[in-house]
Design a protein around this motif. Sequence first.
Motif, short mmCIF file in Angstrom:
data_model
loop_
_atom_site.label_atom_id
_atom_site.label_comp_id
_atom_site.label_asym_id
_atom_site.label_seq_id
_atom_site.Cartn_x
_atom_site.Cartn_y
_atom_site.Cartn_z
N THR A 75 0.81 -1.22 0.00
CA THR A 75 0.00 0.00 0.00
C THR A 75 0.85 1.27 0.00
N ALA A 76 2.17 1.13 -0.10
CA ALA A 76 3.05 2.31 -0.17
C ALA A 76 2.96 2.95 -1.55
N ASP A 77 3.17 4.27 -1.61
CA ASP A 77 3.13 4.97 -2.89
C ASP A 77 4.31 4.54 -3.77
N ARG A 78 4.09 4.58 -5.07
CA ARG A 78 5.20 4.36 -6.00
C ARG A 78 6.20 5.50 -5.85
N HIS A 79 7.42 5.26 -6.26
CA HIS A 79 8.48 6.25 -6.05
C HIS A 79 8.33 7.48 -6.93
N ASP A 80 7.56 7.39 -8.04
CA ASP A 80 7.52 8.50 -8.98
C ASP A 80 6.11 9.04 -9.26
N VAL A 81 5.08 8.42 -8.69
CA VAL A 81 3.72 8.95 -8.81
C VAL A 81 3.05 8.82 -7.44
N PRO A 82 2.17 9.75 -7.08
CA PRO A 82 1.56 9.73 -5.74
C PRO A 82 0.39 8.76 -5.60
N TRP A 83 0.58 7.55 -6.06
CA TRP A 83 -0.46 6.53 -5.96
C TRP A 83 0.19 5.22 -5.52
N PRO A 84 -0.53 4.43 -4.72
CA PRO A 84 0.05 3.20 -4.19
C PRO A 84 0.30 2.15 -5.26
N VAL A 85 1.21 1.25 -4.95
CA VAL A 85 1.44 0.09 -5.80
C VAL A 85 0.15 -0.74 -5.85
N ASP A 86 -0.43 -0.98 -4.69
CA ASP A 86 -1.69 -1.71 -4.58
C ASP A 86 -2.69 -0.84 -3.83
N PRO A 87 -3.48 -0.02 -4.53
CA PRO A 87 -4.43 0.87 -3.86
C PRO A 87 -5.56 0.09 -3.18
N VAL A 88 -5.86 0.44 -1.95
CA VAL A 88 -6.97 -0.20 -1.24
C VAL A 88 -8.26 0.46 -1.70
N LEU A 89 -9.03 -0.25 -2.53
CA LEU A 89 -10.27 0.30 -3.07
C LEU A 89 -11.50 -0.09 -2.26
N ALA A 90 -11.33 -1.02 -1.33
CA ALA A 90 -12.45 -1.41 -0.47
C ALA A 90 -11.88 -2.03 0.80
N GLN A 91 -12.58 -1.89 1.91
CA GLN A 91 -12.15 -2.51 3.14
C GLN A 91 -13.33 -2.66 4.09
N GLY A 92 -13.14 -3.51 5.08
CA GLY A 92 -14.19 -3.72 6.08
C GLY A 92 -13.65 -4.53 7.24
N SER A 93 -14.34 -4.49 8.35
CA SER A 93 -13.94 -5.26 9.52
C SER A 93 -15.16 -5.62 10.35
N SER A 94 -15.03 -6.70 11.10
CA SER A 94 -16.11 -7.15 11.98
C SER A 94 -15.55 -8.15 12.98
N ASP A 95 -15.91 -7.99 14.25
CA ASP A 95 -15.53 -8.94 15.30
C ASP A 95 -14.02 -9.23 15.32
N GLY A 96 -13.22 -8.19 15.16
CA GLY A 96 -11.79 -8.36 15.24
C GLY A 96 -11.14 -8.97 14.02
N GLY A 98 -10.25 -8.13 9.91
CA GLY A 98 -10.19 -7.07 8.90
C GLY A 98 -9.92 -7.62 7.52
N VAL A 99 -10.45 -6.93 6.51
CA VAL A 99 -10.26 -7.32 5.12
C VAL A 99 -10.01 -6.07 4.29
N TRP A 100 -9.02 -6.15 3.39
CA TRP A 100 -8.70 -5.08 2.46
C TRP A 100 -8.73 -5.66 1.04
N MET A 101 -9.16 -4.84 0.07
CA MET A 101 -9.26 -5.33 -1.32
C MET A 101 -8.56 -4.36 -2.27
N THR A 102 -7.88 -4.92 -3.26
CA THR A 102 -7.27 -4.15 -4.33
C THR A 102 -7.42 -4.91 -5.64
N PRO A 103 -7.56 -4.22 -6.78
CA PRO A 103 -7.55 -4.94 -8.06
C PRO A 103 -6.18 -5.56 -8.27
N SER A 104 -6.13 -6.70 -8.94
CA SER A 104 -4.87 -7.43 -9.07
C SER A 104 -4.63 -7.91 -10.50
N PRO A 105 -4.53 -6.97 -11.46
CA PRO A 105 -4.25 -7.39 -12.84
C PRO A 105 -2.85 -7.97 -12.96
#
Length: 428
Positions: A75-96, A98-105
Motif C-alpha cells: 500500500t506504499a506509494d510508488r516512487h515517482d507517482v503519488p499513488w500506491p502500488v496496490d491501492p486499497v479500493l475497499a475494506q471492512g472489519s467485523s468482530d476483530g 479485517g479485510v482489504w481489497m485491491t484490483p490485481s491485474p
Amino acid sequence: MKEEVKEKKARKKDMKTFCARCGKHKDTGARLQTCGRCKSINYCSAKCQKDDWKTGHKEDCASFKQPPLAKTFDTADRHDVPWPVDPVLAQGSSDGIGVWMTPSPKTIGAILEQAYHPADDADDLPPLVFPPSFKRWADIRPDKVPNMKYTGPTLLCLQFMVQNRRKDGRVIFCDASQAVTGICDMPKEVLLPEHHQGSVMHSSTRDGSPTMTFHPWIDYNNQIRVAIREINGVEAPKGRFGPDYEYQRPTPPTGGPWGRVVDWNTGKVVLSPGDFAVFRIQYRVGDGTTWSNYPDIVMRIIVSVIFIHLLDVKSGIGGDEWLSNARQLAVNRSKNPESVHVIVNPEFEYIRQYYKVYFDEDEDAWVEKRFGKRAAATNDMWLKAGPEMLKATLNCLPPGGEQKFIQLVKAMDPNFRIEQMVREAKQS
C-alpha cells in the motif's frame, strides 16, 4: 523494472528499520519490535511502543486503519507517482477481523484477464498459443468464428488481505472460495451459458438497479480460481506453463506459516491473532468486448463479502497443538456454528479519483499517471522481448501452423496487429 523493484525493497527496508514513534533508525544488529496484533508498525523500544499505544495506535490498531506489512499487497506509494502500488479500493472489519481489497491485474493496463490466465503467480508469461483444454472448452476451430465471451478478456482479478486481530485469542477459519462480489448495472448478456458461467445470484439495490453477485469462477478444468499468495509475510511458490501450454500449479509448500493452509487448491486457511493471508480471486464477469476492462467494472462493485468461521480454539496454548486442533475443526464445519460475514465496502470517491484519468483522458494517460516509470519499463521490455518471443513461437509451430496461429491470436484480440508482428519477427 529492476529499478522499481530495488526502490520497492528499499521502502520496505525503511519501514522495517525506522521507529514509527521517534523515527530513529535501528542500531546495527538490533531488531525492531512489531505490534503483534496488526503487524503494520515497528518500534525501536518498549517505551516508544507504549507511548504510541497511548497516543493513537490503540485506536488505529483496533479500527484496522492500516493493513499489515505484506510483500504481495503493497500500500506504499510508488516512487515517482503519488499513488500506491496496490491501492486499497475497499475494506471492512467485523468482530476483530479485517479485510482489504485491491484490483490485481497480471499486467500493466486496464484489460481484464483471459480465461486461461491462472489466479496463481507464474514464473513465465501466459503463452501466445491457447492451451488444449481451453481450446476444447471454447470450441476453437479453424472453420468457426471465435466467441469473444470465451476467448476475450473476461476475468476480474481481485486481491483480498484477511487478518485476525481478535483480542480473545480465538483462531479463525477463512474460506476464500466462498468470497462473493456484487456488481450492479451490468447486462445479463455478459454471462456465459449456465453450465460454463458458474454460480451467479441476481438481485437489485434499493434504488432498483440490477445486481449480480459472483462467486469465484470454477473453470473448464473444474478448478476454482482462488490462489493463496502469501501468509504472514512469506510468499507462495509460483507455477509454470508446461510444454503443452497447460498451466501447472505449484507444489503446495510445507513448513513455516504453510501449516495454516487447510486446502491449498480452494484457499482455505486458519489464522491465529496477528496472522494474515493474501488471496487472489478471479471472477468471470466480462463479455470479452464491451465489458472487458477494470475501470468500467470496478466502478460498479457495490460490495464484497468474506465468510469467516470462529473456531473454538485459542492459539498459544499447548505449543503448536492449537494448529492441529484448528485444522481438524476447519474440516468439520458442523462443529463451527459461529460465523462472521465481513462486509467489504468500496471507497467510492477514492475509486473515482483513481480511475478519473482513464475516463477523462484515455488508458495510456491513466497508465502513465498511476504506474509511472513501471509502465515505460514494461513497454520497453515488451518492445525488446516481444519479437524474440514471437520468433521462438513461430519456430515451434508445425508445418502449415502459422496461419492457424494467427487466427488464434486474432481470436484473443481482433484489433491485435499480429500479421504485421509476424512479418517483423521473420525479418529480425
